[in-house]
Design a protein around this motif. Sequence first.
Motif, mmCIF file in Angstrom:
data_model
loop_
_atom_site.group_PDB
_atom_site.id
_atom_site.type_symbol
_atom_site.label_atom_id
_atom_site.label_comp_id
_atom_site.label_asym_id
_atom_site.label_seq_id
_atom_site.Cartn_x
_atom_site.Cartn_y
_atom_site.Cartn_z
ATOM 1 N N THR A 42 0.845 -1.192 0.000
ATOM 2 C CA THR A 42 0.000 0.000 0.000
ATOM 3 C C THR A 42 0.883 1.246 0.000
ATOM 4 O OG1 THR A 42 -0.153 -0.287 2.385
ATOM 5 C CG2 THR A 42 -2.039 -0.976 1.115
ATOM 6 N N SER A 43 0.378 2.304 -0.610
ATOM 7 C CA SER A 43 1.149 3.543 -0.769
ATOM 8 C C SER A 43 0.271 4.747 -0.490
ATOM 9 C CB SER A 43 1.610 3.697 -2.217
ATOM 10 O OG SER A 43 2.405 2.630 -2.602
ATOM 11 N N ILE A 44 0.918 5.797 -0.044
ATOM 12 C CA ILE A 44 0.276 7.109 -0.006
ATOM 13 C C ILE A 44 1.131 8.037 -0.857
ATOM 14 C CG2 ILE A 44 -0.411 9.063 1.451
ATOM 15 C CD1 ILE A 44 -1.999 6.947 2.554
ATOM 16 N N HIS A 45 0.516 8.684 -1.810
ATOM 17 C CA HIS A 45 1.226 9.652 -2.659
ATOM 18 C C HIS A 45 1.000 11.043 -2.089
ATOM 19 C CE1 HIS A 45 2.311 6.892 -5.951
ATOM 20 N NE2 HIS A 45 1.300 6.207 -5.440
ATOM 21 N N LEU A 46 2.057 11.832 -2.050
ATOM 22 C CA LEU A 46 1.981 13.164 -1.454
ATOM 23 C C LEU A 46 2.425 14.187 -2.478
ATOM 24 C CD1 LEU A 46 3.467 11.459 1.544
ATOM 25 C CD2 LEU A 46 1.334 12.715 1.765
ATOM 26 N N ALA A 49 4.488 17.556 -1.716
ATOM 27 C CA ALA A 49 5.913 17.405 -1.402
ATOM 28 C C ALA A 49 6.641 16.637 -2.498
ATOM 29 C CB ALA A 49 6.074 16.695 -0.069
ATOM 30 N N GLU A 52 6.432 9.990 -1.950
ATOM 31 C CA GLU A 52 5.489 8.901 -1.688
ATOM 32 C C GLU A 52 6.029 8.033 -0.559
ATOM 33 O OE1 GLU A 52 5.460 6.552 -5.415
ATOM 34 O OE2 GLU A 52 4.894 4.811 -4.212
ATOM 35 N N ILE A 53 5.129 7.358 0.129
ATOM 36 C CA ILE A 53 5.550 6.403 1.153
ATOM 37 C C ILE A 53 4.864 5.070 0.883
ATOM 38 C CG2 ILE A 53 3.829 7.294 2.828
ATOM 39 C CD1 ILE A 53 5.943 6.569 5.056
ATOM 40 N N PHE A 55 4.340 0.868 2.008
ATOM 41 C CA PHE A 55 4.358 -0.077 3.119
ATOM 42 C C PHE A 55 4.346 -1.481 2.533
ATOM 43 C CE2 PHE A 55 2.708 3.885 4.624
ATOM 44 C CZ PHE A 55 3.274 4.039 5.883
ATOM 45 N N ALA A 70 8.349 0.440 5.980
ATOM 46 C CA ALA A 70 7.812 1.735 5.563
ATOM 47 C C ALA A 70 8.957 2.461 4.889
ATOM 48 C CB ALA A 70 7.333 2.515 6.780
ATOM 49 N N SER A 72 9.975 5.817 2.351
ATOM 50 C CA SER A 72 9.544 7.014 1.651
ATOM 51 C C SER A 72 10.641 7.439 0.693
ATOM 52 C CB SER A 72 9.266 8.137 2.652
ATOM 53 O OG SER A 72 10.428 8.417 3.403
ATOM 54 N N PHE A 75 11.194 13.108 -1.636
ATOM 55 C CA PHE A 75 10.970 14.379 -0.926
ATOM 56 C C PHE A 75 12.225 15.248 -1.077
ATOM 57 C CE2 PHE A 75 8.071 11.363 0.790
ATOM 58 C CZ PHE A 75 6.923 12.077 1.096
ATOM 59 N N ASN A 78 13.398 17.861 1.406
ATOM 60 C CA ASN A 78 13.598 17.482 2.810
ATOM 61 C C ASN A 78 14.895 18.023 3.432
ATOM 62 O OD1 ASN A 78 11.228 16.228 3.407
ATOM 63 N ND2 ASN A 78 12.035 14.148 3.466
ATOM 64 N N HIS A 82 13.452 20.464 5.929
ATOM 65 C CA HIS A 82 13.142 19.772 7.182
ATOM 66 C C HIS A 82 14.370 19.148 7.850
ATOM 67 C CE1 HIS A 82 8.910 20.277 6.148
ATOM 68 N NE2 HIS A 82 9.154 19.733 4.976
ATOM 69 N N MET A 88 13.609 7.908 3.384
ATOM 70 C CA MET A 88 13.853 7.317 4.708
ATOM 71 C C MET A 88 13.149 5.965 4.779
ATOM 72 S SD MET A 88 13.475 10.701 7.174
ATOM 73 C CE MET A 88 12.182 11.512 6.216
ATOM 74 N N GLU B 37 -7.332 9.874 3.265
ATOM 75 C CA GLU B 37 -7.031 8.746 2.393
ATOM 76 C C GLU B 37 -6.842 7.524 3.283
ATOM 77 O OE1 GLU B 37 -3.689 8.201 -0.938
ATOM 78 O OE2 GLU B 37 -4.404 10.249 -0.733
ATOM 79 N N LEU B 57 -3.754 1.869 7.426
ATOM 80 C CA LEU B 57 -3.036 3.068 7.039
ATOM 81 C C LEU B 57 -4.041 4.194 6.826
ATOM 82 C CD1 LEU B 57 -0.281 4.151 6.007
ATOM 83 C CD2 LEU B 57 -0.800 3.085 3.800
ATOM 84 N N TYR B 59 -4.336 8.670 6.170
ATOM 85 C CA TYR B 59 -3.660 9.943 5.899
ATOM 86 C C TYR B 59 -4.672 11.067 6.099
ATOM 87 C CZ TYR B 59 -1.618 13.689 2.952
ATOM 88 O OH TYR B 59 -1.154 14.893 2.464
ATOM 89 N N PHE B 94 3.776 9.451 10.930
ATOM 90 C CA PHE B 94 4.712 10.101 10.026
ATOM 91 C C PHE B 94 4.218 11.519 9.735
ATOM 92 C CE2 PHE B 94 4.701 5.591 9.146
ATOM 93 C CZ PHE B 94 6.031 5.255 8.993
ATOM 94 N N ARG B 97 4.592 15.923 5.543
ATOM 95 C CA ARG B 97 5.353 16.887 4.746
ATOM 96 C C ARG B 97 6.731 16.361 4.373
ATOM 97 N NH1 ARG B 97 4.607 21.442 9.135
ATOM 98 N NH2 ARG B 97 5.217 19.555 10.259
ATOM 99 N N CYS B 99 7.566 12.811 5.510
ATOM 100 C CA CYS B 99 7.477 11.379 5.798
ATOM 101 C C CYS B 99 8.461 10.923 6.863
ATOM 102 C CB CYS B 99 7.539 10.526 4.539
ATOM 103 S SG CYS B 99 5.890 10.335 3.856
#
Lengths: 331, 331
Positions: A42-46, A49, A52-53, A55, A70, A72, A75, A78, A82, A88, B37, B57, B59, B94, B97, B99
């Motif tokens: 599974t993924s979350i797209h961001l 930024a 993507e992260i 799992f 997990a 990512s 970014f 970063n 940040h 990461m 999400e 998961l 978001y 996480f 911004r 991850c």
Amino acid sequence: MKTLLLKKEEVSRLICMKEVIGTVEEAYTAFNSAEVEQPDYTSIHLPPAGGEIDFKLGYHKTNEMISLKASSGGFIENPTAHGVPSAMGTILLFDARSCALICIMDGSLITGLRTGAAGAVSVKALARRDARKITSIGTGNQARMQIRAIKEIMEIEEIHAWDSTPNTLSKYKRDIESEFGISVIMANSKKEAVEQADILVTTTRGKGSLVEAAWVKPGTHIVAIGTDQQGKQELDPEIFRNAKVVVDSIAQCIEKGETWHPLNKNLIRRDDIHGEIGEILLGKKPGRENDVEVTIFDATGMAIQDNTTASRIYRNAIERNVGTFFQFFGS
Amino acid sequence: MKTLLLKKEEVSRLICMKEVIGTVEEAYTAFNSAEVEQPDYTSIHLPPAGGEIDFKLGYHKTNEMISLKASSGGFIENPTAHGVPSAMGTILLFDARSCALICIMDGSLITGLRTGAAGAVSVKALARRDARKITSIGTGNQARMQIRAIKEIMEIEEIHAWDSTPNTLSKYKRDIESEFGISVIMANSKKEAVEQADILVTTTRGKGSLVEAAWVKPGTHIVAIGTDQQGKQELDPEIFRNAKVVVDSIAQCIEKGETWHPLNKNLIRRDDIHGEIGEILLGKKPGRENDVEVTIFDATGMAIQDNTTASRIYRNAIERNVGTFFQFFGS
């Protein structure tokens, strides 16, 4: 109930590349022995930024170990915005007999290590015995990792390297020559580099021009690393037409590996895929059968490689008394 | 880069039920404002040990927070064989911004808390204003949690309780009366208990006999908690025929909630579902409209409830200087 925490620096000294080659072989043979469960990841797209992260979950039934990675990436702001890397990773290990969380480790090194080792495992199974010259198309981190792994299992005489960015190429030459003492010849063109290859390693992330079929000499073994999702491509699909095609996972490679392209163009059918690398390691299917065939190993990467590698790191940590225990609950 | 670690005992004192009711409302309204999400969750089933582990998961786009909850359950031999509970949980947070992994907390309390709070949120939106009597079918941990939450938002006059196991029932009576000072009447039959209800809460895990339609008096609000996967059922599907049906997530409830049963029997159509609770909280749809309608809240549980609750615990920990920082990488 205590959970072992391992920092990146500890992970780094708890495993050597020789061991990772072993854990990746273990992963591949387990996968082809029905000892593995790997649900779709599974993924979350961001998009804001640009990253993507993902799992990725794997269960090794014989070892009774469940891993979740997990990871990512992408970014790019970063480091400046940040103060953390653009990519990461973290890996959790659960004892499958109780589902107790036994270890949490930094996971930023393992993907690179197990992907490097995958190339080396394929070289053992598929390259010519007399292979000495490596061609590296792409000269980033994973290109270095491939050399680090392949040199563990064969003698590399020279490396012909090409990169779309000349600075990256010269830095690669300096680094490889000083770290491993292997001469790197910087090619003037991709063609020139590919024509020299006994073993061709592509790690360009698959956004540039392709390696053309006419450049590949008979007997070459190709390690196709850079394509692990749709939209990426490194090889002229014509190369597949008469090659022996071996993949890490058929299910994954026909969906998002380099192998998707010749299938999509009807240059090969699914049945033309020779098999999965684990089948060769188990002796269920032959590896290289002569000195003239072109072999391709298409590696998309599997959760079970993270699983076996992280499990080994955990076992080494326990044996060597490395890491910090933390008690999330109980006494 | 430092990650905050929170133990179960710290999690427990970092949040109170009143706050969880707030975080669950936040979750529901975010869900119905397209701020969420929630990919399908992944599971590994472990038949030899009788258990399973799920990875959920979520978001939250506005809060820029990604949560992953690993929760295991059903390992009944854990206490004797491995010295750990039969169910355990861990939550990772996480910062979306970058991850970066900002927090790892014990996750064994949050599911219970946010499920309890879900019932209370539905009571606020759907129960009669003059509701005073709760009926509890099932008297285990979640039954207690429902009372703990509902008493935060209304005055409970008495509880009529029923359980298939008489010992569990008397223990529930003792505990509730001493902890909350609310009288518990132990019913001789499920029917007797249900007939008393202004609010009916079912938490039996859905493996026993059903609450029959004829027992439910007009104006009852039903909190259906125990059914969160296929194969579980607590309510006679006839109850749905003339009820106002509200769910946490339509997608989930028609697949694996109590609502699946009347749909499957064609007693209601999908369009007969009044809506999702977040729509009511946002004022997009009415809640209870008179004192005679029967309302049902079907709660299957959503990752975003874990997300908002864990985020609040994390913020409270930072504010109050609770927890242990661990540095997985960098300096």
